[in-house]
Design a protein around this motif. Sequence first.
Motif, PDB file in Angstrom:
ATOM      1  N   UNK A  77       0.819  -1.216   0.000  1.00  0.00           N
ATOM      2  CA  UNK A  77       0.000   0.000   0.000  1.00  0.00           C
ATOM      3  C   UNK A  77       0.855   1.269   0.000  1.00  0.00           C
ATOM      4  N   UNK A  78       2.121   1.117   0.325  1.00  0.00           N
ATOM      5  CA  UNK A  78       2.984   2.287   0.468  1.00  0.00           C
ATOM      6  C   UNK A  78       3.193   2.993  -0.879  1.00  0.00           C
ATOM      7  N   UNK A  79       3.018   4.312  -0.854  1.00  0.00           N
ATOM      8  CA  UNK A  79       3.250   5.107  -2.060  1.00  0.00           C
ATOM      9  C   UNK A  79       2.089   5.143  -3.025  1.00  0.00           C
ATOM     10  N   UNK A  80       0.904   4.696  -2.588  1.00  0.00           N
ATOM     11  CA  UNK A  80      -0.290   4.738  -3.444  1.00  0.00           C
ATOM     12  C   UNK A  80      -1.250   5.758  -2.828  1.00  0.00           C
ATOM     13  N   UNK A  81      -1.313   6.976  -3.378  1.00  0.00           N
ATOM     14  CA  UNK A  81      -2.133   8.043  -2.780  1.00  0.00           C
ATOM     15  C   UNK A  81      -3.586   7.647  -2.581  1.00  0.00           C
ATOM     16  N   UNK A  82      -4.154   6.921  -3.553  1.00  0.00           N
ATOM     17  CA  UNK A  82      -5.578   6.579  -3.472  1.00  0.00           C
ATOM     18  C   UNK A  82      -5.880   5.598  -2.333  1.00  0.00           C
ATOM     19  N   UNK A  83      -4.844   4.917  -1.830  1.00  0.00           N
ATOM     20  CA  UNK A  83      -5.036   3.924  -0.758  1.00  0.00           C
ATOM     21  C   UNK A  83      -4.463   4.422   0.574  1.00  0.00           C
ATOM     22  N   UNK A  84      -4.316   5.752   0.704  1.00  0.00           N
ATOM     23  CA  UNK A  84      -3.710   6.319   1.908  1.00  0.00           C
ATOM     24  C   UNK A  84      -4.461   5.928   3.177  1.00  0.00           C
ATOM     25  N   UNK A  85      -5.791   6.038   3.170  1.00  0.00           N
ATOM     26  CA  UNK A  85      -6.585   5.709   4.359  1.00  0.00           C
ATOM     27  C   UNK A  85      -6.404   4.234   4.731  1.00  0.00           C
ATOM     28  N   UNK A  86      -6.427   3.379   3.714  1.00  0.00           N
ATOM     29  CA  UNK A  86      -6.241   1.951   3.956  1.00  0.00           C
ATOM     30  C   UNK A  86      -4.845   1.679   4.519  1.00  0.00           C
ATOM     31  N   UNK A  87      -3.875   2.443   4.045  1.00  0.00           N
ATOM     32  CA  UNK A  87      -2.504   2.309   4.533  1.00  0.00           C
ATOM     33  C   UNK A  87      -2.421   2.680   6.022  1.00  0.00           C
ATOM     34  N   UNK A  88      -3.108   3.747   6.402  1.00  0.00           N
ATOM     35  CA  UNK A  88      -3.124   4.168   7.811  1.00  0.00           C
ATOM     36  C   UNK A  88      -3.766   3.084   8.677  1.00  0.00           C
ATOM     37  N   UNK A  89      -4.900   2.558   8.219  1.00  0.00           N
ATOM     38  CA  UNK A  89      -5.595   1.508   8.989  1.00  0.00           C
ATOM     39  C   UNK A  89      -4.713   0.270   9.123  1.00  0.00           C
ATOM     40  N   UNK A  90      -4.093  -0.116   8.014  1.00  0.00           N
ATOM     41  CA  UNK A  90      -3.251  -1.308   8.022  1.00  0.00           C
ATOM     42  C   UNK A  90      -2.083  -1.151   8.995  1.00  0.00           C
ATOM     43  N   UNK A  91      -1.410  -0.015   8.961  1.00  0.00           N
ATOM     44  CA  UNK A  91      -0.276   0.201   9.857  1.00  0.00           C
ATOM     45  C   UNK A  91      -0.710   0.314  11.316  1.00  0.00           C
ATOM     46  N   UNK A 140      -2.482   7.812  18.147  1.00  0.00           N
ATOM     47  CA  UNK A 140      -1.609   8.060  16.993  1.00  0.00           C
ATOM     48  C   UNK A 140      -2.393   8.457  15.741  1.00  0.00           C
ATOM     49  N   UNK A 141      -3.617   7.954  15.616  1.00  0.00           N
ATOM     50  CA  UNK A 141      -4.430   8.296  14.440  1.00  0.00           C
ATOM     51  C   UNK A 141      -4.670   9.800  14.349  1.00  0.00           C
ATOM     52  N   UNK A 142      -4.654  10.476  15.501  1.00  0.00           N
ATOM     53  CA  UNK A 142      -4.951  11.909  15.529  1.00  0.00           C
ATOM     54  C   UNK A 142      -3.703  12.773  15.718  1.00  0.00           C
ATOM     55  N   UNK A 143      -2.636  12.170  16.252  1.00  0.00           N
ATOM     56  CA  UNK A 143      -1.455  12.974  16.577  1.00  0.00           C
ATOM     57  C   UNK A 143      -0.218  12.598  15.765  1.00  0.00           C
ATOM     58  N   UNK A 144      -0.204  11.387  15.221  1.00  0.00           N
ATOM     59  CA  UNK A 144       0.975  10.934  14.488  1.00  0.00           C
ATOM     60  C   UNK A 144       2.190  10.775  15.373  1.00  0.00           C
ATOM     61  N   UNK A 145       1.964  10.380  16.665  1.00  0.00           N
ATOM     62  CA  UNK A 145       3.069  10.280  17.597  1.00  0.00           C
ATOM     63  C   UNK A 145       4.048   9.176  17.221  1.00  0.00           C
ATOM     64  N   UNK A 146       3.546   8.131  16.564  1.00  0.00           N
ATOM     65  CA  UNK A 146       4.408   7.011  16.185  1.00  0.00           C
ATOM     66  C   UNK A 146       4.720   6.990  14.681  1.00  0.00           C
ATOM     67  N   UNK A 147       3.690   7.243  13.868  1.00  0.00           N
ATOM     68  CA  UNK A 147       3.895   7.230  12.417  1.00  0.00           C
ATOM     69  C   UNK A 147       2.823   8.102  11.746  1.00  0.00           C
ATOM     70  N   UNK A 148       3.104   8.463  10.504  1.00  0.00           N
ATOM     71  CA  UNK A 148       2.143   9.182   9.668  1.00  0.00           C
ATOM     72  C   UNK A 148       2.223   8.623   8.256  1.00  0.00           C
ATOM     73  N   UNK A 149       1.161   8.879   7.502  1.00  0.00           N
ATOM     74  CA  UNK A 149       1.140   8.557   6.071  1.00  0.00           C
ATOM     75  C   UNK A 149       0.765   9.856   5.344  1.00  0.00           C
TER      76      UNK A 149
END
Length: 512
Positions: free
Chosen positions: A97-111, A161-170
Amino acid sequence: MQGLSNHKQREAFIISAIYILLVIVVGYLVHLRGINDLVDIYLINIGIDAVGMMIGYVLYICCLVDVQKTGANLKHLLSLINVAYLGLFTDACAWLLDGVPSLRVLNIIDNTFYYFCAPVEAYFFWLYTMTYLKVNKGVVKNLGIIAKVGLYIAVGMRIVNLFTGVYFTVDEMGIYHRSPYYPLSMIYAFFTAFSALAAVVIERKQLEKYQIYTFFVYVFAPVSMGIFTLGVYGLSPTAATVMLTILLMYCILNVSQGRAKAVADRDLALASSIQENVLPKIFPFRPDREEFDLYASMNPAKEVGGDFYDFFMVDDNHIALVMADVSGKGIPAALFMMVAKTLIKNRVLAGDSPSQALMNVNEQLCEGNTAELFVTVWLAIFDLTTGKGTAVNAGHEHPAFKKKDGDYELVIYRHSPAVATIEGIRYKEHEFELKPGDTLFVYTDGVTEATNINNELFGEERLVEALNSDKEATPQQVLTNVKSHIEGFVKDADQFDDITMLCLKYNGPAGS
């Protein structure tokens, strides 16, 4: 899947369907993304994850088939495998999913799910270790409380993290970025894993050295891999390392459990053989005696118990009947049973009445009874010339009688205490009389407490119905009928207790 219970077959089918579906999802994402568009290191990571997923599936099924693993220990190990499998799946998806703009939300959920796996894996490893060690006291108990509370905090931080990006962001381009605080996400997992090792060290006296080393390898292998890749993006073998170390842990620890079980099985088989061989089982008993017809049986449960029956001629005119059940299971109960059986027979043959016999046996068994076992006994001495008998019921089941042309009925009266419970007991005798054609049936609680899959007991009412299903049956057929009714009632449920029965039909005095 043959040999598995219906519950485990259903579980194996569901898990197979889920695991295979997740593999298909990974394959579809590979096809959708296109192999040529993936960086080589991404393909290597995905390949490692796929191999780990296949190992996880095989390991899960092996655990279901493995009869050595039961209860909480099996439950926690299966949960650990499931979470590790989810970690492999989400890791593989993250690279696709990495690097696919259209799947950004799915990438966040997956991570986010991937980040959930580390603390949950650590917690199930803690639970598995504690059930393996069979300990939950002192420092270990306090560490368990901390591990449970910490899990809630760790999971909560991943939601934050979903709201703050304390661990990761996409980012908007669909590219995953670790934050400078990423190492904080591993604190709970490291703490809990090392707490489990602390418990292993505390309880090391009950473990072999290779078992201790196995627990340490499980922790240090993925932890070392995690530390190594903390500052390296593009390489993530940690999830696969976790699954491989679970496999290693299962194989090595299984060896010790298997060896211990083999020794225990051998001892139980020997005890079961001894238990079976000390019971009289040559029928008909005294075929030269026309006054009675007698039959007895014991259908042992999987675990050695303490049921026993006995019958023997006291003299030419009297027969002794014994039906008893020792508390507890296993070899101690079997040994206690053999001692009790021998003492009862010796006292009766020495001339004791039923009450005197049990009073003397009680005194002997109470002495040095450090195992605190006891035995319920129904003992009777029956006069074959008159049909009159004397019985003592020491905490045992109610016997059943049937008049020649009547129905089987339970004879209910107040029992004396069980044998070997307390010194100085005096046992109360009950007189009974059988007319020619009358029948006596005695049994252990394995009959009335036989349980079906709905946790319902066979009970006394069903027992009486089974006895009366064929009122003219011979003693051997009576036992067969009752056993058939029990089997029809419990069906697929396991037998947890010995089913022991004795039936005597009085034909009248010789020459009558």
